[in-house]
Motif scaffolding. Structure first.
Motif, short mmCIF file in Angstrom:
data_model
loop_
_atom_site.label_atom_id
_atom_site.label_comp_id
_atom_site.label_asym_id
_atom_site.label_seq_id
_atom_site.Cartn_x
_atom_site.Cartn_y
_atom_site.Cartn_z
N THR A 161 0.82 -1.21 0.00
CA THR A 161 0.00 0.00 0.00
C THR A 161 0.85 1.26 0.00
N ARG A 164 2.49 2.00 -3.36
CA ARG A 164 1.52 2.43 -4.37
C ARG A 164 1.01 3.84 -4.11
N ALA A 173 -3.57 0.94 -4.75
CA ALA A 173 -3.44 0.84 -3.29
C ALA A 173 -4.76 0.43 -2.66
N GLU A 174 -5.85 1.02 -3.13
CA GLU A 174 -7.17 0.68 -2.57
C GLU A 174 -7.53 -0.77 -2.87
N THR A 177 -5.69 -2.93 -0.49
CA THR A 177 -6.19 -2.76 0.87
C THR A 177 -7.51 -3.49 1.08
N ALA A 196 -5.03 -2.61 7.71
CA ALA A 196 -5.67 -2.44 6.40
C ALA A 196 -6.71 -1.33 6.44
N ASN A 199 -4.92 1.91 6.48
CA ASN A 199 -4.41 2.20 5.15
C ASN A 199 -5.51 2.76 4.24
N ARG A 200 -6.72 2.23 4.40
CA ARG A 200 -7.84 2.73 3.58
C ARG A 200 -8.14 4.19 3.92
N ILE A 203 -5.51 6.30 2.22
CA ILE A 203 -5.79 6.46 0.79
C ILE A 203 -6.86 7.52 0.57
#
Length: 217
Positions: A161, A164, A173-174, A177, A196, A199-200, A203
């Motif tokens: 992630t 990216r 990346a999405e 994730t 995760a 990370n979302r 993004i």
């Protein structure tokens, strides 16, 4: 936040350090037995954030590699690579990761290759080589899918992630994730699921303000 392979001995296990220290204190341990315990202890100390001690112990293990059989020497090399990737010099970590892959190839192993490839990817990312990191992550993901190594697949999906996002590939990346979230749920890996989801959010922040994001935050 990179996700790394975790073993039984983690900070969440209150007895972990006692078990390991008592084991390492035994006088009747053979060199291979002591080495195996040292590898576990290094992983535990790394999870506790004790980087300097991790690097010190990794150096001790590296010095004994010529006295070990090929399989255990590979495990030492892999543990030392993980230590350098997390706490050491990026260029040294990269060289150690490439040496780990060479040792794996020499053993003729396929299982474990995805994990090593994603370690190489992490060292490339730390060194600022984002394009090379993405290439290695892609190789790691493909290898994990090929051999059915879901744990390594989860690690790579989580860890790709950052590379990216930094390259501007927010859609990629999405995608990684969302797959990581689903896989973490299926594997009951709560820590991976938490990373995760974080990370979302990252993004979404990179994409800019939105009403849905404001509601979640």
């Amino acid at each position: 936040m990179p996700l790394k392979p975790r073993d039984y001995y983690s900070p969440q296990n209150d007895e972990a350090e006692t078990i390991l220290v008592e084991g390492l204190g035994r006088d009747d341990l053979s060199l291979p037995e002591d080495t195996a315990l040292q590898i576990q202890y290094i992983a535990y100390l790394g999870d506790c954030g004790q980087g300097q001690e991790v690097l010190r112990r990794a150096g001790v293990l590296r010095a004994r590699m010529d006295e070990l059989d090929e399989d255990l020497a590979y495990e030492v090399q892999s543990a030392c690579t993980d230590a350098l990737q997390r706490f050491g010099d990026p260029s040294e970590a990269r060289e150690a990761a490439l040496e780990t892959l060479k040792r794996l190839d020499a053993l003729g192993r396929d299982q474990g290759r995805a994990r090593v490839l994603q370690l190489i990817a992490l060292t490339e990312e730390r060194a600022g080589h984002i394009a090379e990191a993405q290439l290695r992550f892609t190789e790691a993901i493909a290898q994990a899918r090929r051999v059915g190594d879901e744990r390594s697949l989860l690690l790579s999906l989580i860890n790709v992630t950052g590379a990216r996002v930094r390259s501007g590939d927010l859609d990629g990346a999405e995608q990684a994730t969302l797959e990581a979230e689903e896989l973490a749920r299926r594997l009951s890996h709560s820590r991976a699921g938490t990373i995760a989801r974080a990370n979302r959010e990252w993004i979404d922040l990179e994409r800019g303000p939105s009403e849905a994001l404001a509601e979640r935050l």
